[in-house]
Design a protein around this motif. Structure first.
Motif, PDB file in Angstrom:
ATOM      1  N   ARG A 304     -15.140 -35.802   6.819  1.00 26.20           N
ATOM      2  CA  ARG A 304     -14.267 -35.747   7.983  1.00 26.20           C
ATOM      3  C   ARG A 304     -13.393 -36.999   8.084  1.00 26.20           C
ATOM      4  O   ARG A 304     -12.206 -36.925   8.406  1.00 26.20           O
ATOM      5  CB  ARG A 304     -15.107 -35.598   9.249  1.00 26.20           C
ATOM      6  N   THR A 309     -11.777 -32.988   7.462  1.00 30.39           N
ATOM      7  CA  THR A 309     -12.449 -31.687   7.447  1.00 30.39           C
ATOM      8  C   THR A 309     -13.912 -31.857   7.077  1.00 30.39           C
ATOM      9  O   THR A 309     -14.289 -32.798   6.379  1.00 30.39           O
ATOM     10  CB  THR A 309     -11.793 -30.737   6.442  1.00 30.39           C
ATOM     11  N   GLU A 310     -14.755 -30.926   7.555  1.00 27.73           N
ATOM     12  CA  GLU A 310     -16.170 -30.909   7.170  1.00 27.73           C
ATOM     13  C   GLU A 310     -16.414 -29.913   6.050  1.00 27.73           C
ATOM     14  O   GLU A 310     -17.458 -29.911   5.426  1.00 27.73           O
ATOM     15  CB  GLU A 310     -17.045 -30.531   8.372  1.00 27.73           C
ATOM     16  N   ARG A 315      -8.632 -27.342   0.738  1.00 33.65           N
ATOM     17  CA  ARG A 315      -7.835 -26.649   1.749  1.00 33.65           C
ATOM     18  C   ARG A 315      -6.975 -27.626   2.551  1.00 33.65           C
ATOM     19  O   ARG A 315      -6.039 -27.228   3.221  1.00 33.65           O
ATOM     20  CB  ARG A 315      -8.764 -25.885   2.702  1.00 33.65           C
ATOM     21  N   VAL A 316      -7.354 -28.921   2.491  1.00 37.81           N
ATOM     22  CA  VAL A 316      -6.593 -29.942   3.199  1.00 37.81           C
ATOM     23  C   VAL A 316      -5.694 -30.701   2.238  1.00 37.81           C
ATOM     24  O   VAL A 316      -4.487 -30.829   2.433  1.00 37.81           O
ATOM     25  CB  VAL A 316      -7.540 -30.917   3.928  1.00 37.81           C
TER      26      VAL A 316
END
Length: 334
Positions: A304, A309-310, A315-316
């Protein structure tokens, strides 16, 4: 000299009954009848009691009374042999145990391919297993045996947001910024076929990998692996009171470097988790999850902080590419 002649007494000379003798005889007769009556009553009572223990149906004495149930045996007769000697029942057959493995030289499994490390620089963590099993070496993917709980615990702890398959091991760096390696390179049926010396000798090789790729943390997957590292570092066995699950002391960091060329690096902190092998049954599944969970929470926190993001990092980081792929996929469907 005159002789005196004796004669038998006549009936007239016998003493006469005065009525008392007759009374005594009547009393004796009465007592005898009473004794006979009592004996008859006792005999009848005994026969009545005995009827309770007779097999078969016993008729009631009258319409209101209930029949006494026949005697039922409450204990089975012991088994006997040919000499009528009581014998104990034969025990149920013992469960067959899996034979213990012994050391197997490298030549035993030389025909199996080696497993490729999944490593990249600056990962959040790398997982260190013992060595590839036969199923893993054959499949070419880490922790491929169905009984191994590595991928399950990886998901349950939070290291991954979905449960991956062994074929996804190559995607760990891209998707979750994690990698994988082993302390011993050669495959075997299980860890018992490795020697303590070769496991300990894998420590400097592992240290060099950590020094080269510099992950934020090293996760040791199994107590036996950490014991091997300890033997190499401290030249003795790890004592019971010295072992602990989870994060190890700061002095136990791995891959630290000193020097002007490489720059100062303290090394990666070490976290020790339970083994995921199906042969490791010393801990219950819930206990293993409890050991893994703090590390999974730490990994999620670092992901994070680094990527926002976790879940999956790609995807990021590659959000635009992922979005383009989705658009193209939708267009192809239409």
């Amino acid at each position: 000299m005159a002789r005196t002649r004796r004669t038998r007494s006549s009936a007239a000379d016998a003493p006469q009954d005065d009525g008392q003798a007759t009374s005594d005889r009547d009393e004796l007769q009465t007592d005898g009848d009473a004794v006979k009556g009592a004996a008859s009553t006792a005999t009848a009572g005994f026969k009545t009691s005995l009827a309770r223990f007779q097999y078969g149906e016993v008729q009631p004495n009258n319409g209101d009374a209930k029949a006494t149930p026949p005697h039922q045996p409450t204990r089975k007769r012991p088994l006997t042999d040919s000499n009528d000697t009581p014998t104990a029942p034969s025990p149920s057959p013992a469960k067959r145990r899996r034979p213990s493995s012994r050391y197997a030289p490298p030549s035993t499994y030389a025909h199996l391919p080696k497993l490729t490390d999944i490593l990249e620089p600056n990962l959040i963590c790398i997982f260190v297993g013992t060595n590839p099993g036969i199923r893993t070496a054959t499949a070419g993917h880490a922790y491929a045996h169905p009984s191994n709980s590595f991928w399950k615990l990886l998901h349950a702890s939070g290291c991954t947001d979905v449960r991956l398959r062994p074929e996804n091991d190559v995607d760990l760096p891209k998707w979750y910024a994690m990698g994988n390696t082993n302390i011993v390179e050669r495959p075997s049926k299980d860890a018992a076929e490795l020697s303590k010396s070769e496991m300990a000798a894998g420590t400097p090789i592992l240290e060099e990998k950590v020094r080269r790729y510099r992950p934020e943390a090293v996760c040791i997957v199994g107590k036996g692996i950490w014991e091997a590292v300890w033997r190499w570092r401290h030249k003795r066995e790890l004592k019971k009171h010295e072992f602990k699950w989870g994060w190890q002391d700061e002095k136990e960091r791995m891959g630290g470097v000193e020097g002007e060329d490489d720059g100062e690096w303290a090394g990666a902190p070490v976290y020790v988790t339970s083994s995921t092998s199906g042969l490791s049954a010393s801990l219950k599944p819930a206990e293993k999850e409890a050991i893994w969970r703090p590390f999974g929470e730490w990994v999620k926190g670092r992901r994070r902080e680094r990527f926002g993001t976790e879940g999956r990092v790609d995807r990021v980081v590659d959000g635009q590419a992922a979005e383009t792929e989705e658009v193209e996929a939708e267009a192809a469907i239409q």
